[in-house]
Design an enzyme around this catalytic site. Structure first.
Site, mmCIF file in Angstrom:
data_model
loop_
_atom_site.group_PDB
_atom_site.id
_atom_site.type_symbol
_atom_site.label_atom_id
_atom_site.label_comp_id
_atom_site.label_asym_id
_atom_site.label_seq_id
_atom_site.Cartn_x
_atom_site.Cartn_y
_atom_site.Cartn_z
ATOM 1 N N CYS A 16 68.367 -9.216 43.659
ATOM 2 C CA CYS A 16 67.136 -9.828 44.181
ATOM 3 C C CYS A 16 65.927 -9.005 43.727
ATOM 4 C CB CYS A 16 67.161 -9.884 45.711
ATOM 5 S SG CYS A 16 68.477 -10.894 46.412
ATOM 6 N N ASP A 435 52.914 31.829 38.765
ATOM 7 C CA ASP A 435 51.591 32.429 38.577
ATOM 8 C C ASP A 435 51.503 33.612 39.540
ATOM 9 O OD1 ASP A 435 48.771 32.607 37.868
ATOM 10 O OD2 ASP A 435 48.416 31.862 39.896
ATOM 11 N N GLU A 473 28.493 44.223 47.197
ATOM 12 C CA GLU A 473 29.022 42.859 47.229
ATOM 13 C C GLU A 473 30.278 42.722 46.362
ATOM 14 O OE1 GLU A 473 25.884 40.277 46.056
ATOM 15 O OE2 GLU A 473 24.701 40.622 47.869
ATOM 16 N N HIS A 474 30.787 43.832 45.886
ATOM 17 C CA HIS A 474 31.989 43.820 45.047
ATOM 18 C C HIS A 474 33.213 43.430 45.897
ATOM 19 C CE1 HIS A 474 35.171 45.242 42.361
ATOM 20 N NE2 HIS A 474 34.255 45.242 41.394
ATOM 21 N N ALA A 507 26.322 56.952 47.986
ATOM 22 C CA ALA A 507 25.566 56.627 49.194
ATOM 23 C C ALA A 507 25.111 57.919 49.854
ATOM 24 C CB ALA A 507 26.422 55.802 50.144
ATOM 25 N N LEU A 515 30.551 60.012 47.802
ATOM 26 C CA LEU A 515 30.948 59.486 46.496
ATOM 27 C C LEU A 515 32.232 58.675 46.632
ATOM 28 C CD1 LEU A 515 30.460 62.708 44.302
ATOM 29 C CD2 LEU A 515 28.876 60.770 44.524
ATOM 30 N N ASP A 638 45.836 26.532 36.624
ATOM 31 C CA ASP A 638 47.285 26.310 36.555
ATOM 32 C C ASP A 638 47.623 24.852 36.276
ATOM 33 O OD1 ASP A 638 47.905 28.972 37.157
ATOM 34 O OD2 ASP A 638 47.722 28.602 39.302
#
Length: 748
Positions: A16, A435, A473-474, A507, A515, A638
């Site tokens: 069918c 990955d 900001e790293h 700083a 350091l 990916d």
């Protein structure tokens, strides 16, 4: 091109489905079509410029089958459609049940009348004198109860110029009934006297009865194969409380639109996907992650529709509604997977296409041979038995029922298998390429080691490092500050800050210098660090970014930051290796860092320093080695590799592009699910092969016995009634075997 799914009622066998499929392929504008007998749905890709959904529904109805209900793409309408479909399925089962009961009630006395003279059972004089009339009156309502078989069987020949299972039933049952009717007319006209061998009413009636019983059991069993979809749909919320005109208003879920502010109270399911804008709470996301521990949500947190709010109240802004929600995408993937065809099914389809004509030929040859050797009655019995036992239903159900249950099991375990081909092929994979970043690892740097030098306290080293990095900001700075905050350390604002590219940071706090950096920074500052060189190399050889922390020109310690392994990554790799799979890692990182991560996981083969655009090429090279390759990844870069691989596996929290490119999606981000997907594939294929074996076995052996191959040696000829019961239960056994898959338990 658009895709539409249309539910069909009235299909009785694989033939069918193939007939409808063949008819639709000839409709102008239809690009691709797959009619699934098990799910009773047509999956159609078509050109909306040439025809509409209504045109497709009319085309299906021209073949003699009924379209059940329209299914819209939106999730909220789809649930309504599924409810309507389920109601019609329930009515259909009830209708078959009533017809079966009526048929059985009339067939039992008919069998008594037939057997009484042979067994010496009592019969009244009236019945003996009017036996043909009484049998006719009992058998005819049973024929009417099975009218759909005759209708479909004749329609297939007249409209589509092909035959199906109903055609076999029409010929088999029709031959028995018409032969009996002609004999009855001869008796009524007194042309010949009544003879117990002249009527086959009981055979015709019991055949219909057994076929109806088989269809009833099959319909009930098949309904259970789509429980996964129903379970997912039951998670969807019916209403939502939104803010409209400054007031809270409860509306149907289908009226929620993008940008709506939605209110969620304790204990409620979240109506849509969105971002929290007010309040906080714990949300049970176990339907996605498998974790029963609530996930804390606050302003800016992402929430997913159908998950359960546990403790507090909050408001969120809807970002995905209707068909775009995460739940809707899952349902779409599962629904499409359950309707797709596995390559192994192509064999069954090819056989089914030639099956009915072959059976008709065998039946005619059987009749001709036995008519010559044993007479009309014997030949007719064998002819009917051949037609009735040779039902291709089991053959048509063997693969799709197992695919439906298998993909449902996967969905319930957080493994979305997007098509039947992937379910069939996954266990054949020889090499799995992972990955690194975001798949094997968290994709986010974390502080992994603090080695003390002059300091006596790791918290002191971490505190001075975080003060130095507070204004930076790293990404590495973020990891250091986050670690300090997690330990509840006091991090004052530095008085001065200077970032030196390629060196580190300097700083000033309270007039003193802090350091934080690499060897070059300390060389420029004329600070000797040679005495810690061995410690630095040990950490660097592990693929970690290593920094020296100093205060007042005194070396306090060494701090290393690295992308950490995801939970269960190593366990998944070990399990895959035990299965005999070759495990590889692909990454853009340098060889040293890549080897360090691979060493922690026990991965021997590493593809390092691979540019994003070259990942697919590396997969192709593995395939050229003769390996069937699976790629596991999560990012946009990916996607080409996922598409190139024989099986692409995407991490659920990855990008939409990666998920679209993949064949399998792991919702929970648990890499052990890669192992589960392959094991489920093996288990499903085992069931499919069992089903196909039994389907072939039933038909080949059954046809030979029905044709009378045993009669010259044993004197045994298969009774058509027994043939009917065997045919009915062959389909039920195949569906039941598929349903037994629900006992599957994952091994990892």
């Amino acid at each position: 091109m658009e895709k539409v799914i249309i539910s069909i009622s009235g299909m009785h066998c694989a033939s069918c489905a193939l007939n409808i499929e063949k008819f639709l392929k000839n409709v102008d504008g239809v690009i691709e079509v797959n009619v699934n007998y098990a799910s009773e749905k047509a999956y159609i890709d078509y050109d909306p410029g040439k025809l509409s959904r209504q045109d497709l529904e009319k085309a299906i109805e021209k073949t003699g089958y009924k379209v059940i209900s329209p299914e819209a793409g939106a999730l909220e309408k789809k649930e309504t459609a599924l409810d309507a479909e389920q109601n019609l399925r329930t009515k259909e089962i009830l209708s078959i049940k009533v017809k079966f009961i009526v048929s059985l009630v009339l067939s039992l006395p008919l069998m008594y009348l037939t057997m009484a003279p042979h067994l010496g059972l009592p019969l009244s004089k009236f019945i003996l004198e009017n036996m043909a009339l009484v049998q006719f009156l009992l058998a005819t309502p049973v024929m009417l109860a099975g009218y759909q078989f005759f209708n479909k069987g004749i329609t297939a020949v007249v409209r589509m110029h092909s035959a199906n299972m109903d055609t076999l039933v029409t010929l088999g049952v029709g031959s028995a009934y018409l032969y009996s009717l002609v004999s009855s007319l001869l008796i009524w006209l007194r042309i010949r006297p009544y003879s117990t061998g002249a009527l086959y009413y009981e055979i015709a009636a019991f055949l219909i009865t057994f076929i109806l019983l088989g269809k009833l059991l099959e319909a009930i069993a098949r309904g259970k194969t789509s429980e996964a979809i129903r379970k997912l749909l039951s998670l969807q919320v019916k209403t939502a409380i939104v803010i409209r005109d400054g007031r809270e208003k409860e509306i149907p879920i289908e009226e929620v639109v993008f940008g709506d502010v939605v209110v969620v109270r304790p204990g409620e399911r979240i109506p849509a996907d969105g971002l929290v804008i007010e309040g906080h709470s714990g949300v049970d996301e176990s339907m996605i992650t498998g974790e029963s521990i609530p996930v804390e949500k606050s302003i800016g947190s992402e929430v997913i529709g159908a998950t359960i709010n546990k403790t507090g109240s909050f408001k969120f802004r809807a970002t995905k509604v209707g068909r775009d929600t995460f739940l809707a995408q899952i349902i779409k993937l599962v629904n499409e997977a359950q309707g797709s065809k596995a390559p192994i099914q192509e064999l069954a389809d090819k056989i089914s296409a030639y099956f009915v004509p072959t059976v008709l030929l065998i039946g005619i040859l059987t009749f001709a041979i036995w008519f010559f050797f044993a007479g009309l009655a014997f030949a007719l019995t064998a002819f009917i038995s051949v037609l009735i036992i040779a039902c291709p239903c089991a053959l048509g159900l063997a693969t799709p029922t197992a695919v439906m249950v298998g993909t449902g099991i996967g969905a319930n375990n957080g493994v979305l298998i997007k098509n039947a081909r992937s379910l069939e092929f996954a266990h054949k994979i020889k090499a799995i390429v992972f990955d690194k970043t975001g798949t094997l690892t968290e994709g986010k740097p974390r502080v992994t080691d603090i080695v003390l030098v002059k300091s006596q306290d790791k918290a002191e080293v971490l505190r001075y490092a975080s003060i130095a990095e507070k204004r930076s900001e790293h990404p590495l700075a973020e990891a250091i500050v986050e670690a300090a905050e997690k330990d509840n350390l006091d991090i004052p604002e530095p008085d001065a800050f200077n970032s030196l590219t390629g060196l580190g940071v300097i700083a000033r706090l309270g007039g003193e210098i802090i350091l934080l950096g690499n060897r070059k920074l300390f060389t420029e500052r004329k600070i000797d660090i040679s005495f810690i060189e061995d410690k630095l190399k040990v950490l660097e050889n592990q693929g970690k970014t290593t920094m020296v922390v100093a205060y007042k020109d005194e070396i306090l310690g060494i701090l290393s930051v690295a992308d950490t392994l995801k939970e269960f990554s190593k366990e998944a790799v070990n399990a895959l290796k035990k299965l005999g799979k070759e495990v590889l890692m692909i990454t853009g990182d340098n060889q040293t860092t890549a080897q360090a991560i691979a060493g922690q996981l026990g991965i021997d083969r590493v593809l390092a320093e691979v540019l994003p655009q070259d990942k697919a090429f590396e997969i192709k090279k593995l395939q050229d080695e003769g390996l069937e390759v699976a790629m596991v990844g999560d990012g946009i870069n990916d996607a080409p590799a996922l598409a190139q691989a024989d099986i692409g596996i995407a991490i659920g929290a990855g990008t939409d592009v990666a998920i679209e490119s993949a064949d399998i999606v792991l919702i929970k981000e648990d890499l052990r699910d890669v192992v589960m997907a392959m094991d489920l594939s093996r288990f499903a294929m085992k069931k499919i092969k069992q089903n196909l074996f039994w389907a072939f076995f039933y038909n080949v052996v059954g046809i030979l016995i029905a044709a009378g191959i045993l009669y010259p040696f044993t004197g045994f000829l298969l009774n058509p009634v027994i043939a009917g019961s065997a045919m009915a239960f062959s389909s039920v056994s195949v569906v039941t075997n598929s349903l037994l898959m629900r006992r599957y338990k994952r091994n990892i």
